[in-house]
Design an enzyme around this catalytic site. Sequence first.
Site, PDB file in Angstrom:
ATOM      1  N   TRP A 129      -0.740  -3.890  -2.397  1.00  0.00           N
ATOM      2  CA  TRP A 129      -1.804  -2.985  -1.939  1.00  0.00           C
ATOM      3  C   TRP A 129      -2.128  -3.283  -0.474  1.00  0.00           C
ATOM      4  CZ3 TRP A 129      -7.580  -4.055  -2.262  1.00  0.00           C
ATOM      5  CH2 TRP A 129      -8.317  -2.913  -1.918  1.00  0.00           C
ATOM      6  N   ASP A 210      -4.902  -8.861 -10.357  1.00  0.00           N
ATOM      7  CA  ASP A 210      -5.721  -7.737  -9.885  1.00  0.00           C
ATOM      8  C   ASP A 210      -5.512  -6.578 -10.866  1.00  0.00           C
ATOM      9  OD1 ASP A 210      -7.027  -5.765  -8.523  1.00  0.00           O
ATOM     10  OD2 ASP A 210      -5.861  -5.913  -6.680  1.00  0.00           O
ATOM     11  N   LYS A 245     -11.826   3.409 -11.339  1.00  0.00           N
ATOM     12  CA  LYS A 245     -10.862   4.399 -11.839  1.00  0.00           C
ATOM     13  C   LYS A 245     -11.119   4.707 -13.309  1.00  0.00           C
ATOM     14  CE  LYS A 245      -8.951   2.493  -8.146  1.00  0.00           C
ATOM     15  NZ  LYS A 245      -8.783   3.014  -6.827  1.00  0.00           N
TER      16      LYS A 245
END
Length: 406
Positions: A129, A210, A245
């Site tokens: 990321w 993560d 999300k």
Amino acid sequence: MFQNLTAAPDDPILGLNEKFKQDQRSGKVNLIVGVYQDESGEIPEFQAVAEARRRLAGPHKANYLPIEGDPAYGTLATQLILGSDAPRMAQGAWVAAQTLGGTGGLRVVADFLARCQVVQTVWHTNPTWVNHQAIFQAAGLQTAAFPYLDAAGKGLDFTAMMAALEQIPTGQAVLIHGCCHNPTGVDPTPAQWQEIVTLLKQRQLLPILDCAYQGFGAGLEADALACRLVSEQIDEAVIIQSFSKNFSLYNQRVGAAIFLTKSQAEAQVLRSQVKAAIRANYSNPPQHGAAIVRTVLGDSELRGSWQAELEDMRQRIATLRQRFAASLREKCAVDFSHISQQAGMFSFSGLTPEQVTRLRDEFGVYFVGNGRMNVAGLNESNLEPTTRAIAAVVNSVVPDTVPANA
Ligand code: LMR
């Protein structure tokens, strides 16, 4: 004092999203940020979240939360990722802090690791990321990469990854997505996860998992596999969660940093250090988003409704992947079949930065510069124009029908 400053570069994800908003073309397509959009391009609200907000309406409670946030929320969040009967929870060998989304969770972890000199270097997948390195470096830690993707950039190079992990000096940290790898959408298989966990344990490396997309890959429980293997087999580890999300609570900034320790006594000491790290940063977290998540996870009816809606979203993305890959197969000379095998919201398209720029400038189709696309931004009306634009770019011929915005 400020006159000699030079401008920092725009953020590759959120900065590009600002450019998208300024784009006046009507048929523009946003496949940039990891945000779930429904058929009409809107971010839907879960029914359970709407109901939780109704239940929470009432006299405003304005006092500060504890430094580490709402303890009931921390317990429910940890149970969601580790399983409600996780032995280490019964043993008290864990600490959860409510954080400002997943990014805030990563920063709390980074500050804690740096202030307590737990590790010097955080090793991450290549690619990872776009914000990972910046977060850990900002806390004063070093970052380094280990291989993840194969040479074609389409699947996992498990052999190369394991060989590199073998070489990392004992006592350093390994940061990896627990599911739905960002940016590639390429995850290890369950058997490969077991091998990774065994190696991390043998080499005494600190796992930092993560987990921002639980529920969007193989399913809510299946996506917790890596975290559960780590929790069951490794004494010390860190997990970062985001509810942006899977609760559609992007602007509420709700996440958690979960620390796994050897014992309850060690957890108490660790908690004091995590609190010190948070206090020196944002003092204590805001209330509302975490209260929504706590209300939903703590009520079996709301939880069931949330889970069912999340599963519908996951399946819709999986269907979009298949349709997208099929449409690309019809139109493109280049093989994009890997898109149908990847998991979560993202796909690493394999498009070059030049092709990504052409897609944006000529067709109003926005990908992140590294070729990452958010499959959850596709829908009935933009899927075909998007594949036509991609075909135009990769086949290097003008398609028969170009999108209205071209
Ligand atoms: C993403 O990767 O698109 C999301 O995690 C949003 C962000 O903060 O970059």
